[in-house]
Scaffold this active site. Structure first.
Site, PDB file in Angstrom:
ATOM      1  N   ASP A 198      -1.108  -2.148  -5.054  1.00  0.00           N
ATOM      2  CA  ASP A 198       0.052  -1.276  -5.224  1.00  0.00           C
ATOM      3  C   ASP A 198       1.281  -2.074  -5.595  1.00  0.00           C
ATOM      4  OD1 ASP A 198       1.571   1.290  -4.941  1.00  0.00           O
ATOM      5  OD2 ASP A 198       2.594   0.085  -3.437  1.00  0.00           O
ATOM      6  N   LYS A 242      -0.537   2.940   1.144  1.00  0.00           N
ATOM      7  CA  LYS A 242       0.178   2.147   2.140  1.00  0.00           C
ATOM      8  C   LYS A 242       0.043   2.775   3.525  1.00  0.00           C
ATOM      9  CE  LYS A 242       3.679   2.054  -0.755  1.00  0.00           C
ATOM     10  NZ  LYS A 242       4.911   1.798  -1.519  1.00  0.00           N
ATOM     11  N   ARG A 291       4.620  -0.606 -13.352  1.00  0.00           N
ATOM     12  CA  ARG A 291       5.087   0.749 -13.698  1.00  0.00           C
ATOM     13  C   ARG A 291       6.588   0.755 -13.940  1.00  0.00           C
ATOM     14  NH1 ARG A 291       3.377   3.940  -8.753  1.00  0.00           N
ATOM     15  NH2 ARG A 291       4.615   5.584  -9.732  1.00  0.00           N
ATOM     16  N   SER A 333       0.352   5.625  -4.398  1.00  0.00           N
ATOM     17  CA  SER A 333       1.146   4.487  -3.928  1.00  0.00           C
ATOM     18  C   SER A 333       1.572   4.722  -2.475  1.00  0.00           C
ATOM     19  CB  SER A 333       2.372   4.309  -4.831  1.00  0.00           C
ATOM     20  OG  SER A 333       3.224   3.315  -4.320  1.00  0.00           O
ATOM     21  N   HIS A 354       6.533   9.804   6.824  1.00  0.00           N
ATOM     22  CA  HIS A 354       6.999   9.146   5.599  1.00  0.00           C
ATOM     23  C   HIS A 354       7.887  10.088   4.810  1.00  0.00           C
ATOM     24  CE1 HIS A 354       6.927   6.408   2.169  1.00  0.00           C
ATOM     25  NE2 HIS A 354       6.902   7.505   1.442  1.00  0.00           N
TER      26      HIS A 354
END
Lengths: 442, 442
Positions: B163, B189, B170, B185, B84
């Site tokens: 989320d 995931k 947010r 967050s 990621h």
């Protein structure tokens, strides 16, 4: 570049000072339902944790005042006085101070509130008087100032809608204890209600919202600074709320104590507070040349009975039975059970926890945990000893006024935890901790 | 004593650590619409300004992962790898790294996102390939890992609804830049998507969300700590994002560069990053005994052509035209106008501002300012010189790929501001700034 609510939140989040335009954009937008609750909630938390300058807090106050109708009392009297307490236990100051100041010739116009949690409210107390009503139209409010020089009314819905909305939101988002938000909430209502001379009584101690002297002084200074920047005459006293004020706690019981005080038969500490604050207000309104003559003028209203007569006229004007002044025991509601709490030991009282008295009064039915809860105005507690007093074992500490024996027993158990004793003599706490004038603010 | 949202907000407001139960009560309540947006907004601001411990952030991550479906990939492969990136400009790592790791025998299953603002998104890039689709059912996702060892899909709506809801909130309450909220967050995931070995690439610099090394390291450490506490194998690299990664910026242009890299013809710095990260992932998955053999295995996938073939199979499996591997110029969209930006002076390049390249690509039509905006996958910029390179006056700095001459001229003007020159030689910045392993976290 158009303003955006999210940018204003981010600016406060990052600890920067907001401009008056940004604050006004946010507050008017929120009042008009253009800015949603969730943005206002994030903003309130950022304000709570980052703080505001006096200039920001003043801009916030004036913007909130502008969100609704603003009374103009200049056609009624050149100066109208108001007095505001941040709330405590046994605080019946308004009921005694208003008549004294009005009897000394200075008009008083005040919008007051209701009790919540441990803290009582003046309107709840006055409603113990049969027939008395807090509802006054704008015209009635003005007329009563003109004719009697004293009015105490509930806040109308047209005044400061932004504060009403913001306060309800703060209550459920853990953003109540923010000095700039508290100060602007109080001052916006005072400013919208039209008074131009305001004496603030900031309570400090276990029975107040401000528990430390530092916080209380900061709140007082903030509100005095707002007043100065907003062009009002404002001063503040920081006063003790570790033990209940005076001796009575509970709605009708406090009316009775206020009446006794106006007859010159009140508790010495409470009477002294009233005389000092009344003299201070007269000085602020330029009704007296010096402190001594102000003090003489207010003492005179007690000794001559004019303060008591002012109370009578005030009650009558708002639909109440004026005979309450002469026969409070007959006309005010009385609780069926009255039970003494006896001291389990001898010693000098070193603690008489005001918050416990406030919560016990709620449990007796005399206060509310939620807005709108019904209350019983007869119940409460009358203290017979306060901090510094010596009590023998078995001597009555206080008398509980309850609806039944079970309530009284429960209250007795709770109240016992409010007390502490010392073998050594204890000095009673000073009632007035600090006086803050506009010139004291940097 | 039942929990109340307002008490949980107050606890965080006062800087206290929340228990896993309190966090779960809040997150599940919010996901189920039992806790309103305004309470969640106040809570997010309190978290942003007060912070969270690694334990709190882990509890938050696991609670968010639990708010929806969680994939279990244990029946597909003993270990499934994921990678990621926190987002940057020219970041085509997934498209090159995935095939290399899969070709080396380690299955890779990844859910990816779309571009927003200056930052691109892998799904947008892969969609440049005719026919390729990011939509995979759970069954297809698993089957493709089993059969090809590589899948890149969009996140399904069943995963981590908390989320999705929290992120939208947010965005409008100025609570995006909170390390615990960002870390939870990302990691919620990753955890819900089922991978058990995760390599994180935290970008730092002007073209990244984290602009300081300190913030990037803290975010990386937080996510690695969450992984350790959640029982996953997680490591992180903090990598440079001051200048664009590689040479291509723009969706189809980046696919082309990824293909060139898989053919062994990519930019040296980008190729080196891919080989290092791929070797690192193989080590984490225990597919190699030591760094040297891991490195040899991944180099082998480029020289033998197996990585390129893996990309071909992956494209075909998700409905794309596999011929893109052989004829990218014919099959990928091409912008009609290609215009060089010439250097206005000679010197060593000392700045090639990645954020400017990202925003210029948005302005060319290749990115979006708001979710759901349509994008043109053909446009972008190809760099010919990077920080440390010497350029003559009049030498091409980059080639702009635009829809028309006017767009190209506008882009040229913007991009010129991205560059700076030095008389003195300049060292190119190190690409990998820091590697964080679970053992590095205190």
């Amino acid at each position: 570049m158009t303003m955006r609510a999210v940018d204003i939140i981010a600016k406060k989040r990052d600890g920067q000072a907001l401009s008056a335009e940004e604050i006004d954009f946010f507050i008017q937008g929120y009042a008009r339902d253009e800015i949603p609750d969730y943005q206002a909630a994030a903003w309130c938390m950022a304000v709570l944790l980052r703080g505001m300058t006096h200039e920001e807090t003043t801009a916030l106050t004036l913007s909130m005042a502008r969100s609704g109708k603003q009374l103009d009392l200049s056609d009624v009297a050149p100066l109208v006085a108001d007095k505001h307490s941040t709330g405590g236990v046994g605080d019946k100051v308004t009921m005694a101070l208003g008549p004294v100041v009005a009897a000394a010739g200075q008009p008083v116009g005040k919008m007051s509130g209701r009790g919540l949690g441990f803290s009582g409210g003046t309107l709840d107390k006055l409603e113990s008087i049969p027939g008395w009503s807090a509802e006054r139209s704008e015209q009635e409010f003005k007329q009563q100032i003109r004719e009697i020089g004293l009015v105490v009314a509930g806040q109308t819905r047209e005044l400061v809608p932004a504060d009403r909305k913001l306060y309800a939101l703060r209550d459920v988002t853990a953003t109540v204890p923010s000095l700039p938000l508290i100060a602007s909430s109080v001052m916006s209502k005072k400013i919208a209600a039209g008074a131009n001379v305001i004496l603030l009584d900031v309570k400090v101690g276990v029975g107040a919202f401000m528990e430390t002297l530092e916080d209380a002084v900061e709140l007082a200074e903030t509100m005095v600074a707002i007043g100065r920047l907003a062009g009002r005459r404002v001063a503040a006293r920081v006063t003790d709320m570790n033990q209940p004020l005076g001796r009575a706690v509970g709605n009708a019981l406090e009316v009775k104590e206020a009446l006794a005080t106006l007859r010159g038969e009140g508790p010495p500490d409470f009477t002294e507070l009233i005389l000092t604050e009344a003299a201070h207000l007269l000085m602020m309104c330029e009704r007296a040349d010096d402190e001594q003559s102000a003090r003489r003028a207010v003492e005179e209203t007690l000794s001559s009975g004019t303060a008591l007569e002012k109370f009578r006229a005030f009650v009558a004007a708002q639909g109440g039975d004026p005979a309450v002044v002469d026969e409070p025991d007959r006309l005010l509601p009385q609780a069926p059970v009255q039970q003494d709490l006896l001291s389990p030991r001898a010693g000098y009282l070193s603690a008489v926890n005001a918050r416990v008295f406030g919560m016990t009064t709620v449990h007796l039915g005399g206060g509310r945990l939620r807005k709108g809860d019904p209350i019983d105005r007869s119940v409460g507690v009358v203290l017979h000893a306060k901090i510094g007093d010596y009590v023998e074992k078995g001597q009555p500490l206080c008398t509980i006024h309850a609806r039944n024996e079970a309530d009284a027993a429960q209250a007795a158990e709770e109240l016992l935890a409010a007390y502490d004793w010392s073998e050594q003599p204890v000095s009673p706490p000073a009632l007035i901790k600090r006086t803050i004038q506009p010139d004291d603010i940097p």
